[in-house]
Design a protein around this motif. Sequence first.
Motif, PDB file in Angstrom:
ATOM      1  N   ILE A  54       0.828  -1.213   0.000  1.00  0.00           N
ATOM      2  CA  ILE A  54       0.000   0.000   0.000  1.00  0.00           C
ATOM      3  C   ILE A  54       0.863   1.264   0.000  1.00  0.00           C
ATOM      4  CG2 ILE A  54      -1.959  -1.113   1.137  1.00  0.00           C
ATOM      5  CD1 ILE A  54      -1.080   0.292   3.740  1.00  0.00           C
ATOM      6  N   TYR A  55       2.170   1.106   0.200  1.00  0.00           N
ATOM      7  CA  TYR A  55       3.082   2.254   0.235  1.00  0.00           C
ATOM      8  C   TYR A  55       3.843   2.450  -1.075  1.00  0.00           C
ATOM      9  CZ  TYR A  55       2.147   1.753   5.174  1.00  0.00           C
ATOM     10  OH  TYR A  55       1.518   1.651   6.389  1.00  0.00           O
ATOM     11  N   THR A  56       3.385   1.818  -2.137  1.00  0.00           N
ATOM     12  CA  THR A  56       4.085   1.882  -3.423  1.00  0.00           C
ATOM     13  C   THR A  56       4.365   3.318  -3.853  1.00  0.00           C
ATOM     14  OG1 THR A  56       3.163  -0.234  -4.112  1.00  0.00           O
ATOM     15  CG2 THR A  56       3.959   1.209  -5.854  1.00  0.00           C
ATOM     16  N   ASN A  57       3.455   4.226  -3.601  1.00  0.00           N
ATOM     17  CA  ASN A  57       3.615   5.611  -4.044  1.00  0.00           C
ATOM     18  C   ASN A  57       3.997   6.562  -2.915  1.00  0.00           C
ATOM     19  OD1 ASN A  57       2.975   5.173  -6.798  1.00  0.00           O
ATOM     20  ND2 ASN A  57       0.834   4.976  -6.226  1.00  0.00           N
ATOM     21  N   ALA A  58       4.431   6.049  -1.787  1.00  0.00           N
ATOM     22  CA  ALA A  58       4.706   6.889  -0.620  1.00  0.00           C
ATOM     23  C   ALA A  58       5.746   7.967  -0.905  1.00  0.00           C
ATOM     24  CB  ALA A  58       5.145   6.033   0.561  1.00  0.00           C
ATOM     25  N   LYS A  59       6.834   7.598  -1.562  1.00  0.00           N
ATOM     26  CA  LYS A  59       7.881   8.586  -1.838  1.00  0.00           C
ATOM     27  C   LYS A  59       7.338   9.699  -2.730  1.00  0.00           C
ATOM     28  CE  LYS A  59      11.975   7.029  -2.940  1.00  0.00           C
ATOM     29  NZ  LYS A  59      13.155   6.554  -3.657  1.00  0.00           N
ATOM     30  N   ASN A  60       6.634   9.321  -3.794  1.00  0.00           N
ATOM     31  CA  ASN A  60       6.058  10.317  -4.697  1.00  0.00           C
ATOM     32  C   ASN A  60       5.031  11.187  -3.985  1.00  0.00           C
ATOM     33  OD1 ASN A  60       7.617   9.400  -6.815  1.00  0.00           O
ATOM     34  ND2 ASN A  60       6.044   7.990  -7.538  1.00  0.00           N
ATOM     35  N   GLU A  61       4.255  10.597  -3.094  1.00  0.00           N
ATOM     36  CA  GLU A  61       3.273  11.367  -2.346  1.00  0.00           C
ATOM     37  C   GLU A  61       3.937  12.413  -1.457  1.00  0.00           C
ATOM     38  OE1 GLU A  61       0.923   8.460  -0.307  1.00  0.00           O
ATOM     39  OE2 GLU A  61      -0.004   7.745  -2.155  1.00  0.00           O
ATOM     40  N   HIS A  62       5.050  12.063  -0.840  1.00  0.00           N
ATOM     41  CA  HIS A  62       5.770  13.016   0.003  1.00  0.00           C
ATOM     42  C   HIS A  62       6.391  14.137  -0.830  1.00  0.00           C
ATOM     43  CE1 HIS A  62       5.219  10.285   3.336  1.00  0.00           C
ATOM     44  NE2 HIS A  62       5.669  11.241   4.122  1.00  0.00           N
ATOM     45  N   VAL A  63       6.923  13.784  -1.980  1.00  0.00           N
ATOM     46  CA  VAL A  63       7.485  14.807  -2.864  1.00  0.00           C
ATOM     47  C   VAL A  63       6.372  15.748  -3.324  1.00  0.00           C
ATOM     48  CG1 VAL A  63       8.581  15.204  -5.109  1.00  0.00           C
ATOM     49  CG2 VAL A  63       9.456  13.420  -3.600  1.00  0.00           C
ATOM     50  N   GLU A  64       5.244  15.198  -3.714  1.00  0.00           N
ATOM     51  CA  GLU A  64       4.110  16.022  -4.136  1.00  0.00           C
ATOM     52  C   GLU A  64       3.625  16.923  -3.000  1.00  0.00           C
ATOM     53  OE1 GLU A  64       2.533  16.638  -7.072  1.00  0.00           O
ATOM     54  OE2 GLU A  64       4.227  15.520  -7.915  1.00  0.00           O
ATOM     55  N   LEU A  65       3.599  16.391  -1.789  1.00  0.00           N
ATOM     56  CA  LEU A  65       3.198  17.186  -0.630  1.00  0.00           C
ATOM     57  C   LEU A  65       4.137  18.377  -0.449  1.00  0.00           C
ATOM     58  CD1 LEU A  65       1.505  17.634   1.949  1.00  0.00           C
ATOM     59  CD2 LEU A  65       3.109  16.091   3.110  1.00  0.00           C
ATOM     60  N   MET A  66       5.432  18.141  -0.590  1.00  0.00           N
ATOM     61  CA  MET A  66       6.390  19.243  -0.463  1.00  0.00           C
ATOM     62  C   MET A  66       6.183  20.281  -1.556  1.00  0.00           C
ATOM     63  SD  MET A  66       9.972  17.458   0.743  1.00  0.00           S
ATOM     64  CE  MET A  66      10.123  16.378  -0.654  1.00  0.00           C
TER      65      MET A  66
END
Length: 77
Positions: A54-66
């Motif tokens: 379920i964390y496949t996109n976690a890194k991208n989500e954090h970058v997008e959040l920033m």
Amino acid sequence: MKNVLVETIHFDNQTLFEETDSERKSALLQEQVDVLRRYWNQIVIIFEKNKGTIYTNAKNEHVELMIETKKAYLKNQ
């Protein structure tokens, strides 16, 4: 982790050209270090060993959040 990240970005945006409130900057930096130390293994797993989870996109989500946090700040300036 997201809350610390967003709070840090907001604070950095507000104090970018100021030398004030170094105590608050130090506290935020310490909070970041504490989160990284406490959850280092989990962070590595979530960001680097996440394929098929379920964390496949976690890194991208954090970058997008920033990015979105920074854009929102710039829009309000």
